[in-house]
Design an enzyme around this catalytic site. Sequence first.
Site, PDB file in Angstrom:
ATOM      1  N   HIS A 132       1.027  -1.333  -0.143  1.00 35.25           N
ATOM      2  CA  HIS A 132       0.062  -0.098  -0.110  1.00 35.25           C
ATOM      3  C   HIS A 132       0.827   1.252   0.071  1.00 35.25           C
ATOM      4  CE1 HIS A 132       0.622  -0.433   4.344  1.00 35.25           C
ATOM      5  NE2 HIS A 132       0.652   0.941   4.522  1.00 35.25           N
TER       6      HIS A 132
ATOM      7  N   ASP B 198       0.529  -7.690   1.275  1.00 36.19           N
ATOM      8  CA  ASP B 198       0.880  -6.253   1.373  1.00 36.19           C
ATOM      9  C   ASP B 198       2.231  -5.997   1.518  1.00 36.19           C
ATOM     10  OD1 ASP B 198       0.315  -3.304   1.768  1.00 36.19           O
ATOM     11  OD2 ASP B 198      -0.465  -3.491   3.832  1.00 36.19           O
TER      12      ASP B 198
ATOM     13  N   SER C  47       4.749   2.314   8.107  1.00 38.26           N
ATOM     14  CA  SER C  47       4.574   1.045   7.269  1.00 38.26           C
ATOM     15  C   SER C  47       5.832   0.597   6.369  1.00 38.26           C
ATOM     16  CB  SER C  47       3.506   1.393   6.316  1.00 38.26           C
ATOM     17  OG  SER C  47       2.093   1.730   6.967  1.00 38.26           O
TER      18      SER C  47
END
Length: 573
Positions: A154, A185, A263
């Site tokens: 993402h 992911d 992230s």
Amino acid sequence: MEKPSRKRGRKSKNAPDAEPNPNSTTTATSADDVVPSLNAAADTTTTDRRGSKRHRKTGKEKSDDVGIVASPERRASRHSDHNGDCDVVTAVSDGPPPRWETVGKVVPSMDAVVKVFCVHTEPNFSLPWQRKRQYSSSSSGFIIGGRRVLTNAHSVEHHTQVKVKKRGSDTKYLATVLAIGTECDIAMLTVSDDEFWEGISPLDFGDLPALQDAVTVVGYPIGGDTISVTSGVVSRIEILSYVHGSTELLGLQIDAAINSGNSGGPAFNDKGECVGIAFQSLKHEDAENIGYVIPTPVIMHFIRDYEKNGEYTGFPILGVEWQKMENPDLRMSIGMGNEHKGVRIKRIEPTAPESNVLCPSDVIISFDGVNVANDGTVPFRHGERIGFSYLVSQKYTGDKALVKILRSSKIYEFNIKLATHKRLVPAHIGGKPPSYYIIAGFVFTAVSVPYLRSEYGKDYDFDAPVKLLDKHLHAMAQSVDEQLVVVSQVLVADINIGYEEIVNTQVLAFNNKPVKNLKSLADMVESCSEEFLKFDLEYEQIVVLRTKMAKDATRDILLTHCIPSAMSDDLKS
């Protein structure tokens, strides 16, 4: 850091404080008394403890010369946040001054963590012939072997440009996206500039941690520009829902804070090995500091999949929906004895390879030699159990697995080839622009999870029409190319008067022929030679247009709305 300790002894009441003597030497009792000076030279720091020398009653003078060495990063910490990666070195000045490059030792694992900058240009699902305004984001990543960088999928989704910056560097290097694993992911990048790879050692991966093992998450979250370190412990290991990929895989729950920007950053164990990738957190009024980490088994599956196939092929599935067999009457009704345990198959994906050998009401007893319990779990580690889908996720697309089933009180074994999941409403569109087809102002498109999210927001699973949600959650594709085609909207014109309120309604048939997918619909309309175009919609609605007038009006509508083409490029081939 503690202040320098003073020598014991009472100070004379009448004795004034002496001025510092610049010629005096530094004295220290322990390494804990080190205080770096902001004005110190590069090699040593000299200060006076009391400001002047003192004499003992014996008349003898005693002075221990100690050189205090402070690294430049440590001294700079008086002005900026200290990142916890630099040690203060205390050296005795009996020999020559230490070399500056040996003063501070930087932890190698920190140098392998990079900051990822991405410019995104997302597709506009409401107006699929154009894209949205571009925006920028920053996240974290880390370097692994083979001149590669790992981050979250993402973080680089719908990327237009990706750059990475090393810790302590002022240069951003252009990066190339090698693979994006939406389900897990994870994304893999590389940098062509050789300068980027100089002086950096890739991270090593560690084993799956145990409960209560300490973990440290490193990255570049919001709140500052420098690297950030948060610590916690592993509080849970189970099959988690991966929000970005709309799938369920093995995951770690930790109590370390994971914020926006973290992230893609690595999670380290106490040995300095990478044991996961930070990727999502739980935001709830009743929960605090709940973060989630992609563990090493999922990471290694992604890496080996790319190395094996040259691209990311995904995680396979068994392709069945199953039911727990915990009720004794239910077990007895289908011939399960006390010696049998397993789960009952409710439905089988028509597109799954095992649809030819497995049947509804079969009981899966074991998968690849591992017995399945009545609640669908299998032994994981000492004192732990986990959903048997974990065993399936360890396989690769195209692998075979030995499945033992119970059917009519008899046991059968099948060697089943595993494949990826074909959903009627896909969880993603693989980074491609959405497909569309326009005729007489009617905009047709295929439904996907990103489309629903674009139309109804992040709470689409509550706000979308019930019929679309039912197909999203429960419907199964009957063929690999089947799509859910809807009338997205109607661009108002004279030709479509009375149809303006049709929005997000499924198209079932065209001129009494079933609509299989968007391309088949476009082909049928374009090749239609009948007088009328008739579309059968859900809720018993129909749309009828005169063929020649509809096609003539389409050109004017395209010009009015500045639409370059009546169909997307993928439908033209």
